[in-house]
Design an enzyme around this catalytic site. Structure first.
Site, PDB file in Angstrom:
ATOM      1  N   ARG A  56       0.850  -1.192   0.000  1.00  0.00           N
ATOM      2  CA  ARG A  56       0.000   0.000   0.000  1.00  0.00           C
ATOM      3  C   ARG A  56       0.887   1.244   0.000  1.00  0.00           C
ATOM      4  NH1 ARG A  56      -4.494  -1.779   4.587  1.00  0.00           N
ATOM      5  NH2 ARG A  56      -5.386  -3.528   3.421  1.00  0.00           N
ATOM      6  N   ASP A  58       2.281   5.022  -0.345  1.00  0.00           N
ATOM      7  CA  ASP A  58       1.737   6.306   0.076  1.00  0.00           C
ATOM      8  C   ASP A  58       1.587   7.265  -1.102  1.00  0.00           C
ATOM      9  OD1 ASP A  58       1.728   5.512   2.771  1.00  0.00           O
ATOM     10  OD2 ASP A  58       3.822   6.115   3.026  1.00  0.00           O
ATOM     11  N   TYR A 116      12.070  -2.376  -2.081  1.00  0.00           N
ATOM     12  CA  TYR A 116      11.931  -0.962  -2.393  1.00  0.00           C
ATOM     13  C   TYR A 116      13.294  -0.368  -2.739  1.00  0.00           C
ATOM     14  CZ  TYR A 116       7.120  -0.612  -0.575  1.00  0.00           C
ATOM     15  OH  TYR A 116       5.773  -0.739  -0.365  1.00  0.00           O
ATOM     16  N   ARG A 203      11.268   5.431   3.915  1.00  0.00           N
ATOM     17  CA  ARG A 203      11.526   6.874   3.810  1.00  0.00           C
ATOM     18  C   ARG A 203      12.239   7.408   5.051  1.00  0.00           C
ATOM     19  NH1 ARG A 203       5.914   9.415   2.700  1.00  0.00           N
ATOM     20  NH2 ARG A 203       7.136  11.321   3.004  1.00  0.00           N
TER      21      ARG A 203
END
Length: 263
Positions: A56, A58, A116, A203
């Site tokens: 999911r 952002d 990622y 992040r």
């Protein structure tokens, strides 16, 4: 096939430019990747469809290899799902491939890993062409220092130090199986694979490693920050534009990751 039956599982590989959406998850008040895909897929299937995604992402976060799945009673050739859905989605979404099977499949719960990549640019000037695809570090980055510092994250740990506010996960424990920081021209990529991630985890790691690369935080300081487990002590969260979901791992299915184009 009887009316209302849901005997077919369809799996799609999806890429998207996250700056066009307010995140992956469906929302009533803003455009989302899930909402756009469900509208397109429902048209191709000629029935209401709800999808699940492997991650999911952002608002502002991109994907080069997101995986979504759904059940349907519609019978379509595999390539018809790919071409048909691609035609009906906004230009910021593309369908890379499609897979149709009778065996149950759940894009999120069947996944055993996610990968990622976070991309910093440490060019002297803010990127113009890729302004919405990479984050600007504003200073030269020491890639070796960043890579050395990141090694302490390998393994299973409590990642509270990098857990975003409002995270709804029941546990802060995650297992990072691979992490690497490397340079490609003026881009610095943080490549990390884990069984799962907390909200804003990548992040927040990227923001802290940027401080290491800029010389504002030592490797020991990074490790100490991690061990304290207090997010309020950490550097600011890195911008969403530099983050890409590039791959998802499944048992008995080798799905190649896709790197962002600048890498």
């Amino acid at each position: 096939m009887s009316s209302g039956a849901r005997n077919t599982y369809v799996v799609l590989g999806v890429e998207y430019d996250g700056t066009q959406f307010n995140g992956f998850q469906r929302q009533s008040h803003a455009p989302s990747v899930q909402g756009a895909l469900e509208t397109a897929i429902s048209n191709v299937a000629n029935e209401p469809i709800r999808i699940v995604g492997a991650g999911r992402t952002d608002a502002g976060v991109h994907a080069t290899q997101q995986v979504v799945s759904f059940q349907t009673s519609a019978e379509r050739p595999t390539d018809a799902w790919r071409r048909g859905v691609s035609t009906l989605t906004p230009r910021a979404i593309g369908i890379l491939w499609a897979r149709v099977q009778s065996a149950p499949f759940h894009a999120r719960f069947d996944a055993v890993s996610r990968r990622y990549v976070y991309v910093w640019s440490d060019a002297a000037q803010i990127p113009v062409i890729l302004r919405e695809q990479v984050a600007w570090a504003r200073t030269p980055l020491d890639v070796e220092a960043m890579h050395d510092a990141a090694r302490c994250l390998l393994g299973e740990h409590d990642f509270s130090a990098f857990r975003g506010a409002g995270c709804q996960s029941r546990s802060p424990w995650r297992r990072i199986v691979a992490i690497e920081v490397k340079r490609v021209g003026s881009y610095v990529a943080i490549d990390v694979t884990a069984n799962a991630f907390l909200k804003h985890m990548v992040r927040n790691i990227a923001g802290a490693l940027r401080e290491v690369g800029a010389g504002a935080l030592t490797a020991d300081g990074f490790a100490a920050l991690f061990e304290r487990g207090d997010r309020t002590l950490g550097p600011p969260t890195a911008p969403p534009v530099g983050l890409y979901l590039v791959g998802v791992g499944y048992p008995h299915w080798r799905l190649e990751a896709r790197m962002p184009p600048m890498l």
